[in-house]
Design a protein around this motif. Structure first.
Motif, PDB file in Angstrom:
ATOM      1  N   MET A  92       0.851  -1.188   0.000  1.00  0.00           N
ATOM      2  CA  MET A  92       0.000   0.000   0.000  1.00  0.00           C
ATOM      3  C   MET A  92       0.886   1.237   0.000  1.00  0.00           C
ATOM      4  SD  MET A  92      -3.103  -1.322   0.253  1.00  0.00           S
ATOM      5  CE  MET A  92      -4.273  -0.223   1.006  1.00  0.00           C
ATOM      6  N   VAL A  93       0.331   2.350  -0.458  1.00  0.00           N
ATOM      7  CA  VAL A  93       1.010   3.635  -0.366  1.00  0.00           C
ATOM      8  C   VAL A  93       0.292   4.423   0.721  1.00  0.00           C
ATOM      9  CG1 VAL A  93       1.593   5.777  -1.535  1.00  0.00           C
ATOM     10  CG2 VAL A  93       1.725   3.620  -2.779  1.00  0.00           C
ATOM     11  N   ALA A  94       1.034   4.774   1.760  1.00  0.00           N
ATOM     12  CA  ALA A  94       0.486   5.522   2.903  1.00  0.00           C
ATOM     13  C   ALA A  94       1.017   6.951   2.854  1.00  0.00           C
ATOM     14  CB  ALA A  94       0.907   4.856   4.211  1.00  0.00           C
ATOM     15  N   THR A  95       0.112   7.907   3.042  1.00  0.00           N
ATOM     16  CA  THR A  95       0.498   9.316   3.025  1.00  0.00           C
ATOM     17  C   THR A  95      -0.108  10.006   4.234  1.00  0.00           C
ATOM     18  OG1 THR A  95       0.424   9.252   0.599  1.00  0.00           O
ATOM     19  CG2 THR A  95       0.529  11.413   1.627  1.00  0.00           C
TER      20      THR A  95
ATOM     21  N   HIS B 256       4.810  10.155   0.299  1.00  0.00           N
ATOM     22  CA  HIS B 256       4.241   8.833   0.022  1.00  0.00           C
ATOM     23  C   HIS B 256       5.230   7.748   0.442  1.00  0.00           C
ATOM     24  CE1 HIS B 256       1.263  11.009  -2.262  1.00  0.00           C
ATOM     25  NE2 HIS B 256       2.216  11.528  -3.024  1.00  0.00           N
ATOM     26  N   TYR B 257       4.767   6.796   1.239  1.00  0.00           N
ATOM     27  CA  TYR B 257       5.583   5.678   1.684  1.00  0.00           C
ATOM     28  C   TYR B 257       4.943   4.380   1.211  1.00  0.00           C
ATOM     29  CZ  TYR B 257       7.859   8.959   4.847  1.00  0.00           C
ATOM     30  OH  TYR B 257       8.562  10.015   5.365  1.00  0.00           O
ATOM     31  N   LYS B 258       5.704   3.545   0.509  1.00  0.00           N
ATOM     32  CA  LYS B 258       5.203   2.241   0.080  1.00  0.00           C
ATOM     33  C   LYS B 258       5.480   1.265   1.218  1.00  0.00           C
ATOM     34  CE  LYS B 258       5.422  -0.979  -3.774  1.00  0.00           C
ATOM     35  NZ  LYS B 258       6.068  -1.282  -5.063  1.00  0.00           N
ATOM     36  N   VAL B 259       4.410   0.677   1.760  1.00  0.00           N
ATOM     37  CA  VAL B 259       4.543  -0.165   2.945  1.00  0.00           C
ATOM     38  C   VAL B 259       3.778  -1.481   2.782  1.00  0.00           C
ATOM     39  CG1 VAL B 259       4.880   1.763   4.535  1.00  0.00           C
ATOM     40  CG2 VAL B 259       2.583   1.001   4.040  1.00  0.00           C
TER      41      VAL B 259
ATOM     42  N   ASP C 162     -12.099  -9.531   7.493  1.00  0.00           N
ATOM     43  CA  ASP C 162     -12.582  -9.892   6.167  1.00  0.00           C
ATOM     44  C   ASP C 162     -13.978  -9.323   6.012  1.00  0.00           C
ATOM     45  OD1 ASP C 162     -12.605 -11.046   3.677  1.00  0.00           O
ATOM     46  OD2 ASP C 162     -13.230 -13.012   4.405  1.00  0.00           O
ATOM     47  N   PRO C 163     -14.224  -8.399   5.104  1.00  0.00           N
ATOM     48  CA  PRO C 163     -13.369  -7.938   4.009  1.00  0.00           C
ATOM     49  C   PRO C 163     -12.189  -7.123   4.543  1.00  0.00           C
ATOM     50  CG  PRO C 163     -15.323  -6.563   4.083  1.00  0.00           C
ATOM     51  CD  PRO C 163     -15.505  -7.654   5.110  1.00  0.00           C
ATOM     52  N   PRO C 164     -11.112  -7.047   3.740  1.00  0.00           N
ATOM     53  CA  PRO C 164      -9.879  -6.393   4.198  1.00  0.00           C
ATOM     54  C   PRO C 164     -10.069  -4.954   4.666  1.00  0.00           C
ATOM     55  CG  PRO C 164      -9.516  -7.501   2.115  1.00  0.00           C
ATOM     56  CD  PRO C 164     -10.993  -7.541   2.375  1.00  0.00           C
ATOM     57  N   THR C 165      -9.528  -4.668   5.831  1.00  0.00           N
ATOM     58  CA  THR C 165      -9.479  -3.314   6.371  1.00  0.00           C
ATOM     59  C   THR C 165      -8.039  -3.065   6.785  1.00  0.00           C
ATOM     60  OG1 THR C 165     -11.724  -3.458   7.218  1.00  0.00           O
ATOM     61  CG2 THR C 165     -10.336  -1.775   8.184  1.00  0.00           C
ATOM     62  N   TYR C 166      -7.507  -1.932   6.380  1.00  0.00           N
ATOM     63  CA  TYR C 166      -6.123  -1.599   6.690  1.00  0.00           C
ATOM     64  C   TYR C 166      -6.082  -0.395   7.614  1.00  0.00           C
ATOM     65  CZ  TYR C 166      -5.354  -4.560   2.654  1.00  0.00           C
ATOM     66  OH  TYR C 166      -5.357  -5.606   1.793  1.00  0.00           O
ATOM     67  N   ARG C 167      -5.167  -0.443   8.569  1.00  0.00           N
ATOM     68  CA  ARG C 167      -4.988   0.672   9.498  1.00  0.00           C
ATOM     69  C   ARG C 167      -3.507   0.969   9.608  1.00  0.00           C
ATOM     70  NH1 ARG C 167      -9.236  -2.170  12.658  1.00  0.00           N
ATOM     71  NH2 ARG C 167     -11.127  -0.995  12.233  1.00  0.00           N
ATOM     72  N   ALA C 168      -3.168   2.255   9.624  1.00  0.00           N
ATOM     73  CA  ALA C 168      -1.768   2.656   9.728  1.00  0.00           C
ATOM     74  C   ALA C 168      -1.661   3.890  10.612  1.00  0.00           C
ATOM     75  CB  ALA C 168      -1.194   2.956   8.350  1.00  0.00           C
ATOM     76  N   VAL C 169      -0.496   4.054  11.226  1.00  0.00           N
ATOM     77  CA  VAL C 169      -0.198   5.211  12.070  1.00  0.00           C
ATOM     78  C   VAL C 169       1.103   5.817  11.562  1.00  0.00           C
ATOM     79  CG1 VAL C 169       0.395   5.954  14.407  1.00  0.00           C
ATOM     80  CG2 VAL C 169      -1.353   4.217  14.064  1.00  0.00           C
TER      81      VAL C 169
ATOM     82  N   ASP D 217      -4.976   8.173   4.389  1.00  0.00           N
ATOM     83  CA  ASP D 217      -4.744   8.116   2.958  1.00  0.00           C
ATOM     84  C   ASP D 217      -3.923   6.870   2.640  1.00  0.00           C
ATOM     85  OD1 ASP D 217      -4.188   8.526   0.288  1.00  0.00           O
ATOM     86  OD2 ASP D 217      -3.513  10.593   0.518  1.00  0.00           O
ATOM     87  N   LEU D 218      -4.627   5.759   2.412  1.00  0.00           N
ATOM     88  CA  LEU D 218      -4.003   4.481   2.075  1.00  0.00           C
ATOM     89  C   LEU D 218      -4.572   4.011   0.743  1.00  0.00           C
ATOM     90  CD1 LEU D 218      -4.316   2.612   5.486  1.00  0.00           C
ATOM     91  CD2 LEU D 218      -2.208   3.391   4.437  1.00  0.00           C
ATOM     92  N   VAL D 219      -3.709   3.735  -0.222  1.00  0.00           N
ATOM     93  CA  VAL D 219      -4.152   3.253  -1.525  1.00  0.00           C
ATOM     94  C   VAL D 219      -3.264   2.085  -1.945  1.00  0.00           C
ATOM     95  CG1 VAL D 219      -5.159   5.435  -2.284  1.00  0.00           C
ATOM     96  CG2 VAL D 219      -2.768   4.976  -2.748  1.00  0.00           C
TER      97      VAL D 219
END
Length: 55
Positions: A9-12, A24-27, A34-41, A51-53
Motif C-alpha cells: 500500500m502507499v500511505a500518506t 508517500h511511503y510504500k509499505v 474480512d473484508p480487508p481493512t487496513y490501518r496505519a499510524v 490516505d491508504l491506496v
C-alpha cells in the motif's frame, strides 16, 4: 494459521505540520478483518493515516 503475503500500500500522512505530511511511503500491510481493512499510524507524528491506496 496460514501465512499470507502482505498487500503493498502507499500511505500518506495528511496531518498538518507533520514532517512526513504529503510524503508517500510504500509499505507492506496485512488486513485485520474480512473484508480487508487496513490501518496505519504515522511513524513521525503518531496520528492515524487515512490516505491508504494500493501500490
Amino acid at each position: 494459521m496460514e501465512e499470507t503475503d502482505p498487500d503493498m500500500m502507499v500511505a500518506t500522512c495528511r496531518t498538518e505540520g507533520c514532517v512526513a505530511e504529503g510524503i508517500h511511503y510504500k509499505v507492506p500491510m496485512f488486513p485485520n478483518v474480512d473484508p480487508p481493512t487496513y490501518r496505519a499510524v504515522c511513524a513521525q507524528c503518531g496520528q492515524a493515516v487515512t490516505d491508504l491506496v494500493p501500490a
